[in-house]
Design a protein around this motif. Structure first.
Motif, mmCIF file in Angstrom:
data_model
loop_
_atom_site.group_PDB
_atom_site.id
_atom_site.type_symbol
_atom_site.label_atom_id
_atom_site.label_comp_id
_atom_site.label_asym_id
_atom_site.label_seq_id
_atom_site.Cartn_x
_atom_site.Cartn_y
_atom_site.Cartn_z
ATOM 1 N N PRO A 100 -10.597 1.415 24.967
ATOM 2 C CA PRO A 100 -10.326 0.150 24.774
ATOM 3 C C PRO A 100 -10.693 -0.152 23.070
ATOM 4 N N GLY A 101 -9.399 -0.761 22.519
ATOM 5 C CA GLY A 101 -9.735 -1.136 21.081
ATOM 6 C C GLY A 101 -9.589 0.065 20.019
ATOM 7 N N LEU A 102 -9.445 1.287 20.378
ATOM 8 C CA LEU A 102 -9.247 2.388 19.360
ATOM 9 C C LEU A 102 -7.787 2.389 19.149
ATOM 10 N N HIS A 103 -7.536 2.862 17.620
ATOM 11 C CA HIS A 103 -6.312 2.954 16.980
ATOM 12 C C HIS A 103 -6.452 4.307 16.601
ATOM 13 N N VAL A 104 -5.268 5.061 16.474
ATOM 14 C CA VAL A 104 -5.324 6.565 15.819
ATOM 15 C C VAL A 104 -4.211 6.734 15.084
ATOM 16 N N PRO A 105 -4.183 6.253 13.751
ATOM 17 C CA PRO A 105 -3.024 6.717 12.966
ATOM 18 C C PRO A 105 -3.032 8.174 12.820
ATOM 19 N N ARG A 106 -1.713 8.765 12.764
ATOM 20 C CA ARG A 106 -1.567 10.091 12.816
ATOM 21 C C ARG A 106 -0.470 10.811 11.583
ATOM 22 N N VAL A 107 -0.705 11.797 11.346
ATOM 23 C CA VAL A 107 0.415 12.596 10.724
ATOM 24 C C VAL A 107 0.079 13.868 11.083
ATOM 25 N N GLY A 108 1.107 14.378 11.906
ATOM 26 C CA GLY A 108 0.871 15.731 12.549
ATOM 27 C C GLY A 108 -0.389 16.114 13.215
ATOM 28 N N SER A 109 -1.106 16.948 12.640
ATOM 29 C CA SER A 109 -2.520 17.400 13.470
ATOM 30 C C SER A 109 -3.527 16.602 12.825
ATOM 31 N N LEU A 110 -3.212 15.513 11.635
ATOM 32 C CA LEU A 110 -4.413 15.062 11.312
ATOM 33 C C LEU A 110 -4.500 13.649 12.167
ATOM 34 N N LEU A 111 -5.674 13.209 12.302
ATOM 35 C CA LEU A 111 -5.777 12.172 13.523
ATOM 36 C C LEU A 111 -7.057 11.160 12.866
ATOM 37 N N TRP A 112 -6.969 9.778 12.885
ATOM 38 C CA TRP A 112 -8.009 9.143 12.377
ATOM 39 C C TRP A 112 -8.368 7.864 13.388
ATOM 40 N N PRO A 113 -9.362 8.164 14.238
ATOM 41 C CA PRO A 113 -9.709 7.281 15.450
ATOM 42 C C PRO A 113 -10.758 6.204 14.526
ATOM 43 N N LEU A 114 -9.942 4.886 14.851
ATOM 44 C CA LEU A 114 -10.569 3.831 14.193
ATOM 45 C C LEU A 114 -10.350 2.566 15.120
ATOM 46 N N PHE A 115 -11.471 1.690 15.200
ATOM 47 C CA PHE A 115 -11.468 0.553 16.127
ATOM 48 C C PHE A 115 -10.948 -0.723 15.259
ATOM 49 N N GLN A 116 -9.588 -0.535 14.824
ATOM 50 C CA GLN A 116 -8.928 -1.455 13.807
ATOM 51 C C GLN A 116 -7.452 -1.065 13.813
ATOM 52 N N PRO A 117 -6.452 -1.765 13.576
ATOM 53 C CA PRO A 117 -4.958 -1.423 13.249
ATOM 54 C C PRO A 117 -4.510 -1.538 12.114
ATOM 55 N N GLY A 118 -3.480 -0.779 11.750
ATOM 56 C CA GLY A 118 -2.709 -1.085 10.822
ATOM 57 C C GLY A 118 -3.368 -0.975 9.280
ATOM 58 N N VAL A 119 -4.215 -0.077 9.111
ATOM 59 C CA VAL A 119 -5.091 0.111 7.748
ATOM 60 C C VAL A 119 -4.382 1.004 6.761
ATOM 61 N N LYS A 120 -3.871 0.417 5.724
ATOM 62 C CA LYS A 120 -3.279 1.209 4.718
ATOM 63 C C LYS A 120 -4.132 1.319 3.170
ATOM 64 N N ARG A 121 -5.105 0.546 3.288
ATOM 65 C CA ARG A 121 -5.922 0.415 2.023
ATOM 66 C C ARG A 121 -7.313 0.531 2.231
ATOM 67 N N ALA A 122 -8.036 1.172 1.664
ATOM 68 C CA ALA A 122 -9.402 1.417 1.719
ATOM 69 C C ALA A 122 -10.384 0.263 1.593
ATOM 70 N N ASP A 123 -10.010 -0.737 1.039
ATOM 71 C CA ASP A 123 -10.776 -2.132 0.855
ATOM 72 C C ASP A 123 -10.375 -2.868 2.128
ATOM 73 N N ARG A 124 -9.716 -2.488 2.987
ATOM 74 C CA ARG A 124 -9.261 -3.329 4.188
ATOM 75 C C ARG A 124 -9.872 -2.721 5.455
ATOM 76 N N VAL A 125 -10.790 -1.559 5.568
ATOM 77 C CA VAL A 125 -11.516 -1.244 6.532
ATOM 78 C C VAL A 125 -12.770 -2.072 6.718
ATOM 79 N N GLU A 126 -12.718 -2.463 7.931
ATOM 80 C CA GLU A 126 -13.765 -3.445 8.493
ATOM 81 C C GLU A 126 -15.340 -2.836 8.873
ATOM 82 N N SER A 127 -16.150 -3.293 8.254
ATOM 83 C CA SER A 127 -17.410 -2.611 8.658
ATOM 84 C C SER A 127 -17.651 -2.657 10.087
#
Length: 421
Positions: free
Chosen positions: A337-364
């Motif tokens: 629940p709440g986990l989002h996984v941006p993906r390109v091929g076999s690269l995955l990023w498990p993050l509890f936040q949707p739609g992040v494209k900039r480093a300064d937008r990642v929430e603590s």
């Protein structure tokens, strides 16, 4: 011997007890695992505990740990000599294979790490353009050379600021840093500084501060502006190269850089890096030109052999399979629940936040949630990279059995996190 005992000794030998900072587990808490052997998609620590590995040595092991054919190639090379400090036929064989996969690569130079490749490519760009300023993007990591350990200033277009102690102010003054996914800042930077820029360097698929997948409009405009102002466009494909497609992100996105840097996969698990691209730019490299760069272990025959054995096995079927696995594993993680996984091929990023494209937008809060998940998954035998800002890597060796293991672990961890809330 226990991991705790080994780590206590390591603290007496190494800063933080480790040879690279993220391995210290400071971000996620707990004691680092000391591993004694690995096979396929799994490894075993010194206490005998086994884990499904989703770090895979941070990306080189696209075919898995201890692949017999790669080991055999490396052993055969070792039996002929560990290093020559001179040319060898294995350099030529790997160069031919790389050129067959990356058609725009006119000339290249092997080095021993991604950091060294980037440092050398930047020097080549400066030597070619006879300019000094570099443009980089916040959220892209290009190794630990002084010019690249620079963060953004406070304005739209400003000098950079050192992001590490020990970086001279002068290096930061020659590096401009702007945000990803910000066309206004990109246009303003080239309007103000375009004729001063030697190079613009970017991870075309930023994967070192999370997986910050960019709109191709932004990347294409960067290419156009570099053309207009005579700026060398450098793609840092140390992670994405040979991972997301045979020709890396350049092929996947349909954008050709002037220079490119590679590492990780092209060494098959051995230390290696490469920079190369347009022959007119590479003509400035010594001994052909005035830009000096050298290395005792560059083109190491064992690394060349392991890299060639890896690239020879990266068939279209392998890439199709990796992409399918990426989709399956991302879907499995998103059952949390709440986990989002941006993906390109076999690269995955498990993050509890949707739609992040900039480093300064990642929430603590998203990172804090990851840290909890990391520790709980570790107890269930699933090893994610020990930082919420790092991506996970799949390999050809990750199969249905490992996926089932991870799905069970996710169920256990999801229940534990719900009870904590």
């Amino acid at each position: 011997m226990s991991n705790d005992t080994l780590f206590q000794e390591a603290l007496t030998h190494f800063p933080g007890g480790v040879s690279s900072p993220v391995r210290a587990f400071r971000a996620v808490g707990g004691t680092p695992k000391f591993f004694r052997k690995a096979w396929g998609s799994r490894f075993e620590d010194e206490e005998g505990r086994r884990y499904v590995d989703l770090c895979m040595s941070w990306g080189p092991l696209i075919l898995g740990h201890a692949v017999p054919e790669i080991i055999s190639a490396a052993v055969e090379a070792m039996q002929e000599g560990l290093t020559f400090g001179a040319p060898s036929r294995r350099e030529l064989a790997l160069a031919r294979r790389i050129k067959s996969m990356v058609p725009f690569l006119d000339k290249m130079r092997f080095v021993s790490s991604g950091t060294e490749a980037v440092m050398s490519a930047l020097r080549a760009a400066r030597g070619y353009t006879k300019r000094e300023r570099i443009l980089k993007f916040d959220g892209c990591y290009h190794g630990h050379s002084d010019a690249m350990l620079v963060k953004a200033g406070s304005g739209l277009v400003t000098f950079g600021e050192p992001s590490s102690a020990g970086v001279p102010r002068g290096f930061a003054d020659l590096t401009t840093v702007i945000s990803l996914d910000d066309l206004e800042a990109l246009e303003a930077t080239f309007d103000k500084l375009g004729h001063e820029l030697a190079a613009a360097i970017i991870e075309p698929i930023p994967a070192n501060n999370g997986l910050l997948v960019q709109d191709t409009t932004f990347l294409r405009r960067l290419r156009e502006l570099c053309n207009a102002y005579g700026v060398v466009l450098i793609f840092d494909e140390v992670i994405s190269g040979f991972r997301v497609a045979p020709g890396g992100a350049a092929e996947l996105l349909g954008i050709t850089p002037d220079l490119v840097t590679y590492g990780k996969i092209i060494g098959g698990g051995m230390p290696v890096g490469l920079y190369g691209g347009r022959k007119d730019i590479m003509a400035v490299i010594s001994p052909d030109g005035p830009v000096y760069q050298a290395g005792t272990l560059s083109g190491n025959p064992v690394a060349m052999a392991a890299g060639l054995a890896t690239l020879e096995r990266l068939t279209p079927n392998v890439y199709r399979s990796l992409d399918q696995k990426g989709a399956q594993w991302a879907a499995a993680f998103e059952k949390m629940p709440g986990l989002h996984v941006p993906r390109v091929g076999s690269l995955l990023w498990p993050l509890f936040q949707p739609g992040v494209k900039r480093a300064d937008r990642v929430e603590s809060g998203a990172i804090a949630r990851f840290n909890k998940m990391h520790g709980l998954l570790l107890k269930e035998g699933v090893y994610l990279p020990p930082s919420g800002y790092e991506v996970a890597f799949l390999s050809a060796a990750h199969g249905d059995e490992e996926l089932a293991h991870v799905e069970r672990a996710i169920g256990v961890v999801a229940a534990a996190l719900k009870n904590e809330d």
